[in-house]
Motif scaffolding. Structure first.
Motif, PDB file in Angstrom:
ATOM      1  N   GLY A 288     -13.986  28.934   9.973  1.00 53.27           N
ATOM      2  CA  GLY A 288     -15.592  29.693  10.245  1.00 53.27           C
ATOM      3  C   GLY A 288     -15.903  30.991  11.525  1.00 53.27           C
ATOM      4  N   HIS A 289     -15.021  30.140  12.512  1.00 53.50           N
ATOM      5  CA  HIS A 289     -15.266  31.235  14.021  1.00 53.50           C
ATOM      6  C   HIS A 289     -14.750  32.318  13.654  1.00 53.50           C
ATOM      7  CE1 HIS A 289     -14.265  32.266  18.381  1.00 53.50           C
ATOM      8  NE2 HIS A 289     -15.792  32.106  18.162  1.00 53.50           N
ATOM      9  N   VAL A 290     -13.284  31.968  13.148  1.00 49.40           N
ATOM     10  CA  VAL A 290     -11.800  33.374  13.362  1.00 49.40           C
ATOM     11  C   VAL A 290     -12.320  34.267  12.062  1.00 49.40           C
ATOM     12  CG1 VAL A 290     -10.403  33.783  12.151  1.00 49.40           C
ATOM     13  CG2 VAL A 290     -10.553  31.769  13.719  1.00 49.40           C
ATOM     14  N   GLU A 291     -12.878  34.420  11.427  1.00 51.34           N
ATOM     15  CA  GLU A 291     -13.389  34.355   9.702  1.00 51.34           C
ATOM     16  C   GLU A 291     -15.044  35.473  10.015  1.00 51.34           C
ATOM     17  OE1 GLU A 291     -11.911  35.693   7.142  1.00 51.34           O
ATOM     18  OE2 GLU A 291     -10.192  34.142   7.728  1.00 51.34           O
ATOM     19  N   LEU A 292     -16.184  34.622  10.534  1.00 52.08           N
ATOM     20  CA  LEU A 292     -17.133  35.320  10.438  1.00 52.08           C
ATOM     21  C   LEU A 292     -17.228  35.994  11.806  1.00 52.08           C
ATOM     22  CD1 LEU A 292     -19.450  32.016  10.024  1.00 52.08           C
ATOM     23  CD2 LEU A 292     -18.981  34.178   8.066  1.00 52.08           C
ATOM     24  N   LEU A 293     -16.111  35.703  12.652  1.00 50.55           N
ATOM     25  CA  LEU A 293     -15.993  36.393  14.043  1.00 50.55           C
ATOM     26  C   LEU A 293     -16.008  38.237  13.746  1.00 50.55           C
ATOM     27  CD1 LEU A 293     -14.634  35.333  16.607  1.00 50.55           C
ATOM     28  CD2 LEU A 293     -16.840  36.087  17.212  1.00 50.55           C
ATOM     29  N   LYS A 294     -15.682  38.182  12.728  1.00 45.73           N
ATOM     30  CA  LYS A 294     -15.036  39.528  11.312  1.00 45.73           C
ATOM     31  C   LYS A 294     -16.119  40.410  11.577  1.00 45.73           C
ATOM     32  CE  LYS A 294     -10.826  38.099   9.131  1.00 45.73           C
ATOM     33  NZ  LYS A 294     -10.253  37.519   8.088  1.00 45.73           N
ATOM     34  N   LEU A 295     -17.377  40.205  11.274  1.00 42.90           N
ATOM     35  CA  LEU A 295     -19.190  40.482  11.077  1.00 42.90           C
ATOM     36  C   LEU A 295     -19.319  41.363  12.320  1.00 42.90           C
ATOM     37  CD1 LEU A 295     -20.063  38.611   8.866  1.00 42.90           C
ATOM     38  CD2 LEU A 295     -18.149  40.628   8.511  1.00 42.90           C
ATOM     39  N   GLY A 296     -19.535  40.682  13.735  1.00 37.92           N
ATOM     40  CA  GLY A 296     -19.198  40.823  14.480  1.00 37.92           C
ATOM     41  C   GLY A 296     -20.963  40.795  15.255  1.00 37.92           C
ATOM     42  N   ALA A 297     -21.797  41.624  15.193  1.00 36.95           N
ATOM     43  CA  ALA A 297     -23.243  41.844  15.451  1.00 36.95           C
ATOM     44  C   ALA A 297     -24.247  41.349  13.872  1.00 36.95           C
ATOM     45  CB  ALA A 297     -23.985  42.231  16.498  1.00 36.95           C
ATOM     46  N   GLU A 298     -23.502  41.916  13.414  1.00 40.36           N
ATOM     47  CA  GLU A 298     -23.844  41.923  11.670  1.00 40.36           C
ATOM     48  C   GLU A 298     -24.088  41.079  11.533  1.00 40.36           C
ATOM     49  OE1 GLU A 298     -25.045  44.616  10.050  1.00 40.36           O
ATOM     50  OE2 GLU A 298     -24.975  45.707  12.303  1.00 40.36           O
ATOM     51  N   VAL A 299     -23.722  39.142  11.630  1.00 38.88           N
ATOM     52  CA  VAL A 299     -24.036  38.556  11.488  1.00 38.88           C
ATOM     53  C   VAL A 299     -24.254  37.504  12.456  1.00 38.88           C
ATOM     54  CG1 VAL A 299     -21.459  37.754  11.631  1.00 38.88           C
ATOM     55  CG2 VAL A 299     -23.226  36.021   9.805  1.00 38.88           C
ATOM     56  N   ALA A 303     -26.559  28.081  11.434  1.00 43.01           N
ATOM     57  CA  ALA A 303     -25.170  26.079  10.853  1.00 43.01           C
ATOM     58  C   ALA A 303     -23.961  25.660  10.992  1.00 43.01           C
ATOM     59  CB  ALA A 303     -26.471  25.147  10.441  1.00 43.01           C
ATOM     60  N   PRO A 304     -23.566  25.303  11.299  1.00 38.40           N
ATOM     61  CA  PRO A 304     -23.785  23.711  12.253  1.00 38.40           C
ATOM     62  C   PRO A 304     -23.468  24.145  13.577  1.00 38.40           C
ATOM     63  CG  PRO A 304     -21.171  23.963  11.380  1.00 38.40           C
ATOM     64  CD  PRO A 304     -21.518  25.582  10.692  1.00 38.40           C
ATOM     65  N   ALA A 305     -24.078  23.209  14.273  1.00 37.31           N
ATOM     66  CA  ALA A 305     -24.343  23.082  15.755  1.00 37.31           C
ATOM     67  C   ALA A 305     -23.546  24.112  16.796  1.00 37.31           C
ATOM     68  CB  ALA A 305     -25.013  21.925  16.116  1.00 37.31           C
ATOM     69  N   GLU A 306     -21.815  22.979  15.805  1.00 36.76           N
ATOM     70  CA  GLU A 306     -20.975  23.393  16.846  1.00 36.76           C
ATOM     71  C   GLU A 306     -20.596  24.301  16.064  1.00 36.76           C
ATOM     72  OE1 GLU A 306     -15.915  21.753  16.768  1.00 36.76           O
ATOM     73  OE2 GLU A 306     -17.485  20.289  15.617  1.00 36.76           O
ATOM     74  N   LEU A 307     -20.479  25.622  15.602  1.00 33.68           N
ATOM     75  CA  LEU A 307     -20.180  26.773  15.318  1.00 33.68           C
ATOM     76  C   LEU A 307     -21.017  27.755  15.458  1.00 33.68           C
ATOM     77  CD1 LEU A 307     -18.028  28.586  13.987  1.00 33.68           C
ATOM     78  CD2 LEU A 307     -20.076  28.460  11.687  1.00 33.68           C
ATOM     79  N   ARG A 308     -22.215  27.232  15.790  1.00 35.08           N
ATOM     80  CA  ARG A 308     -23.308  28.436  16.119  1.00 35.08           C
ATOM     81  C   ARG A 308     -22.665  28.541  18.212  1.00 35.08           C
ATOM     82  NH1 ARG A 308     -27.970  30.110  15.450  1.00 35.08           N
ATOM     83  NH2 ARG A 308     -29.370  31.115  17.791  1.00 35.08           N
ATOM     84  N   GLU A 309     -22.423  27.488  19.181  1.00 40.73           N
ATOM     85  CA  GLU A 309     -21.938  26.777  19.806  1.00 40.73           C
ATOM     86  C   GLU A 309     -20.876  27.928  19.863  1.00 40.73           C
ATOM     87  OE1 GLU A 309     -21.747  22.908  20.863  1.00 40.73           O
ATOM     88  OE2 GLU A 309     -24.001  22.254  20.136  1.00 40.73           O
ATOM     89  N   ARG A 310     -20.017  27.568  19.517  1.00 47.35           N
ATOM     90  CA  ARG A 310     -18.749  28.623  19.736  1.00 47.35           C
ATOM     91  C   ARG A 310     -19.174  29.770  19.682  1.00 47.35           C
ATOM     92  NH1 ARG A 310     -12.565  26.624  17.556  1.00 47.35           N
ATOM     93  NH2 ARG A 310     -12.601  24.528  17.834  1.00 47.35           N
ATOM     94  N   PHE A 311     -20.083  30.519  18.509  1.00 45.46           N
ATOM     95  CA  PHE A 311     -20.315  31.887  18.249  1.00 45.46           C
ATOM     96  C   PHE A 311     -20.874  32.267  19.882  1.00 45.46           C
ATOM     97  CE2 PHE A 311     -18.872  32.432  14.473  1.00 45.46           C
ATOM     98  CZ  PHE A 311     -18.678  33.772  14.163  1.00 45.46           C
ATOM     99  N   THR A 312     -21.641  31.209  20.593  1.00 50.25           N
ATOM    100  CA  THR A 312     -22.158  31.271  22.050  1.00 50.25           C
ATOM    101  C   THR A 312     -21.509  31.800  23.031  1.00 50.25           C
ATOM    102  OG1 THR A 312     -24.675  29.755  21.233  1.00 50.25           O
ATOM    103  CG2 THR A 312     -24.462  30.582  23.346  1.00 50.25           C
ATOM    104  N   ALA A 313     -20.652  30.723  23.350  1.00 49.31           N
ATOM    105  CA  ALA A 313     -20.146  30.868  23.987  1.00 49.31           C
ATOM    106  C   ALA A 313     -18.365  32.157  23.931  1.00 49.31           C
ATOM    107  CB  ALA A 313     -18.783  29.965  23.774  1.00 49.31           C
TER     108      ALA A 313
END
Length: 344
Positions: A288-299, A303-313
């Motif tokens: 999910g981290h790899v795929e949703l990063l393709k959308l940049g600041a548009e997403v 949740a889940p918290a672990e995925l949000r933490e990855r995006f924060t980092a």
């Protein structure tokens, strides 16, 4: 319409032999009652069609009877040329055979139908691989296709994703399938029917030993069920996200089809700023981290918290690599935002 259906029923009995009323109804997409009426009409017209009673019964034609009602219509000729698929046929080692068959067909057709078939080929083209993908090398595909055709066992050395990475198996090849530019082998391993990517076959030996095909095996039906089961099994988790309407539309270009379809289906109504909430199926947090990063600041991941933490980092790491210019941050560095600005 009915005349065409009567001809189809007659040709089905001629090509397949004995068929039950239920089988004929399924093939013609009509009711069993309609089949009964059509069989009576054929019999009244002098066609020697007979009904065998009992559990193994059904309708059949008199032994040796052949109809001459095999003329092609214009749409059928066009569809036949569209079904040629020269690229996949060449992959299977059938390129010259297909070319010779088309030449014979053109010679046998009336001029008008031959011209219509040629025009169809000039106007429609099949390009199976996805964008930005080179065809996967499949050096063993031709030999596998021959083994499928001849019902011969094969010994394969195969590379897979789990350990041990390389395994050797003796398989009974039942068919090959082209999916999104990749070839797959459907084969029986022991008592189970499995799917193998042909590009992952490292070595292949076609054995002299033959095998008996499963009498009721339907390749197309198996493939539909297997792909549906595979997609359900792959996307075991989900992410709750906020995204812009533009990002939701962009997903169809950069995300797997299952992800974009599900995101559109679960999307709520956008707010005044053009953002909406939806649920996206993912294989794992990493996926999910790899795929949703393709959308940049548009997403924004909720949740889940672990995925949000990855995006924060990731966001903080990117902010460190790409700090705001001094004029954008203000006259004092202390005025610069601590992290990326999330649009709401």
């Amino acid at each position: 319409m009915r005349a065409s259906r009567l001809v189809s029923l007659l040709l089905l009995l001629q090509t397949r032999g004995r068929m039950t009323a239920q089988e004929l109804a399924g093939a013609l997409e009509v009711s069993v009652r309609t089949v009964y009426r059509d069989v009576e009409s054929l019999s009244a017209a002098g066609v020697p069609v007979y009904a065998d009673r009992g559990p193994a019964g059904g309708y059949r034609l008199l032994e040796g009877y052949r109809t001459r009602l095999t003329g092609l219509t214009a749409p059928e000729a066009e569809a036949l040329f569209l079904a040629g698929m020269p690229g996949p046929a060449a992959d299977l080692g059938l390129g010259p055979v297909l070319a010779a068959a088309e030449l014979k067909l053109l010679a046998a057709l009336p001029d008008e139908l031959a011209d219509r078939g040629g025009r169809a080929r000039q106007r429609f083209h099949l390009d199976a691989p996805g964008w930005f993908r080179n065809p996967e090398p499949t050096p063993h595909l031709t030999a596998l296709a021959r083994a499928v055709w001849e019902d011969r066992l094969v010994e394969v050395r195969y590379r897979r994703w789990k350990t041990p990475r390389e395994v050797t198996r003796v398989l009974a090849p039942l068919g090959v399938v082209l999916k999104a530019g990749r070839w797959y082998l459907v084969a029986r391993s022991g008592e189970q029917v499995r799917t193998y990517r042909v590009g992952a076959v490292l070595d292949l030996v076609v054995l002299d030993e033959r095998f008996d095909r499963l009498a009721d095996f339907d390749l197309a039906g198996f493939w539909r069920e297997w792909t549906a089961r595979y997609e359900r099994g792959v996307y075991r988790d989900e992410a709750r996200v906020r995204m812009t309407v533009a990002a939701l539309e962009f997903m169809s270009y950069v995300s797997p089809p299952e992800m974009s379809r599900a995101a559109r289906a679960a999307a709520g109504a956008p707010d005044e700023s053009g953002w909406l909430e939806t649920t996206v199926p993912i294989e794992s947090v990493r996926h999910g981290h790899v795929e949703l990063l393709k959308l940049g600041a548009e997403v924004e991941v909720l949740a889940p918290a672990e995925l949000r933490e990855r995006f924060t980092a990731t966001a903080h790491a990117l902010a460190g690599l790409y700090p705001l210019p001094a004029e954008a941050a203000g006259t004092s560095g202390a005025d610069a935002p601590a992290g990326p600005v999330v649009r709401r």
